[in-house]
Write an enzyme that holds these catalytic residues in place. Structure first.
Site, PDB file in Angstrom:
ATOM      1  N   GLU A 128      -6.204  -1.524  -7.381  1.00 57.96           N
ATOM      2  CA  GLU A 128      -5.606  -0.271  -6.920  1.00 57.96           C
ATOM      3  C   GLU A 128      -4.156  -0.186  -7.389  1.00 57.96           C
ATOM      4  O   GLU A 128      -3.318  -1.026  -7.062  1.00 57.96           O
ATOM      5  CB  GLU A 128      -5.669  -0.151  -5.399  1.00 57.96           C
ATOM      6  CG  GLU A 128      -5.168   1.212  -4.916  1.00 57.96           C
ATOM      7  CD  GLU A 128      -5.575   1.539  -3.485  1.00 57.96           C
ATOM      8  OE1 GLU A 128      -5.889   0.610  -2.723  1.00 57.96           O
ATOM      9  OE2 GLU A 128      -5.573   2.742  -3.143  1.00 57.96           O
ATOM     10  N   GLU A 140      -9.812   8.787   1.846  1.00 56.28           N
ATOM     11  CA  GLU A 140      -8.986   7.854   2.601  1.00 56.28           C
ATOM     12  C   GLU A 140      -7.941   8.650   3.371  1.00 56.28           C
ATOM     13  O   GLU A 140      -7.172   9.399   2.782  1.00 56.28           O
ATOM     14  CB  GLU A 140      -8.304   6.878   1.632  1.00 56.28           C
ATOM     15  CG  GLU A 140      -7.710   5.681   2.313  1.00 56.28           C
ATOM     16  CD  GLU A 140      -7.152   4.677   1.306  1.00 56.28           C
ATOM     17  OE1 GLU A 140      -7.459   3.503   1.451  1.00 56.28           O
ATOM     18  OE2 GLU A 140      -6.420   5.078   0.406  1.00 56.28           O
TER      19      GLU A 140
HETATM   20 MN   LIG Z   1      -6.094   3.846  -1.404  1.00 63.44          MN
END
Ligand SMILES: [Mn+2]
Length: 297
Positions: A147, A241
């Site tokens: 990420e 998210e």
């Molecule tokens: Mn994230």
């Protein structure tokens, strides 16, 4: 139908059986195809039960984690690197044992605000440790998705360009980038162009608003984001998210700076997100098809 996922912390930050059951049931009932779970020690959860429940509900699963400071694989301290390496191996095994194929998150250094800039040495230490983890992951069939995070949550990979350089240095076929629109909004020169630049190195996607609340109520241009995903042929998951201190993992909330509650009703939030992503991706598909169609007489 698009593949749409949701992070379990929309439902609950707990890892007890009843909290997980609640998260699984809500995810399933609202039409999501994947639940993302934050890594927790396999000794603390009933892995067999969870794998069975995922299968019964026909839910895919992804596991995400941010390495803790004491497991930072970019550290100068070999014992810290060793601990992070073990954490990553445990997370790979958990992902596999739950029937998943993706481990995602900040897997390359500690998650959190750093006091120092990264150094050539910390980069090389991380790359070298990660290459070994990638090799270890190969038989499991689990891909590792790094990420790219904003500057307040990582000092190492803040942009797609840096992520691609890291992938090139690691040189493993099972490592990809995990892009998150919330982070990209802070760091990238152009979010849609950065997605196109990632291209076939993209492995996992988080969709989050500029303030991590309801999609469409912040400053992100989701039309261009969905168009970019369509343009690179992304048919895989887009995972929603959103975090609120209403449902709290205290440690993560502090790391992410969640000081305001942007929602209270998680069912309404998730229903909206699913519809928003579905219509956004469908519209991008229609637009791409229209662009390729010559309406000749
Ligand atoms: Mn994230």
């Amino acid at each position: 139908m698009s593949k749409i996922g949701i992070h379990s912390f929309v439902w609950s930050a707990g890892s007890s059986k009843s909290e997980l059951e609640k998260a699984l049931t809500h995810t399933h009932e609202l039409g999501f195809d994947l639940i993302e779970l934050s890594y927790s020690d396999p000794d603390q959860i009933d892995v067999r039960w969870l794998a069975d429940r995922l299968r019964e509900l026909k839910l895919d699963v992804a596991i995400s984690m941010g390495l803790p400071p004491q497991g930072d694989i970019s550290s100068d301290d070999p014992s810290v690197v060793a601990r992070g390496t073990e954490d990553l191996k445990k997370a790979i095994a958990l992902t596999r044992d739950l029937g998943g194929t993706k481990l995602a998150g900040i897997l390359y250094a500690a998650h959190g605000k750093s006091d120092l800039a990264p150094t050539r040495r910390s980069w090389e230490t991380s790359v070298s440790a990660f290459a070994k983890v990638a090799e270890h992951a190969k038989p499991s069939g689990v891909t590792l998705n790094l990420e790219v995070a904003n500057r307040f949550e990582s000092n190492m990979l803040n942009t797609v360009a840096q992520g691609l350089a890291y992938l090139a240095d690691v040189g493993a076929s099972n490592v990809f980038l995990h892009l998150d629109t919330f982070h990209m909004n802070i760091e990238e020169a152009d979010i849609a162009l950065a997605i196109r630049h990632a291209g076939d190195k993209l492995g996992y996607v988080h969709i989050g608003e500029s303030h991590r609340g309801y999609l469409g109520t912040g400053t992100l241009d989701f039309v261009s984001i969905f168009d970019a995903l369509e343009a690179i042929g992304w048919q895989d998951y887009v995972t929603f998210e959103s975090f609120s201190s209403a449902i709290v993992d205290r440690e993560l909330s502090v790391k992410m700076g969640l000081w305001r509650d942007l929602w209270a009703d998680n069912v309404a939030l998730a229903r909206h997100a699913h519809a928003f992503i579905e219509i956004g991706r469908e519209t991008a598909k229609l637009k791409a098809a229209l662009l390729k169609t010559a309406h000749l007489p």
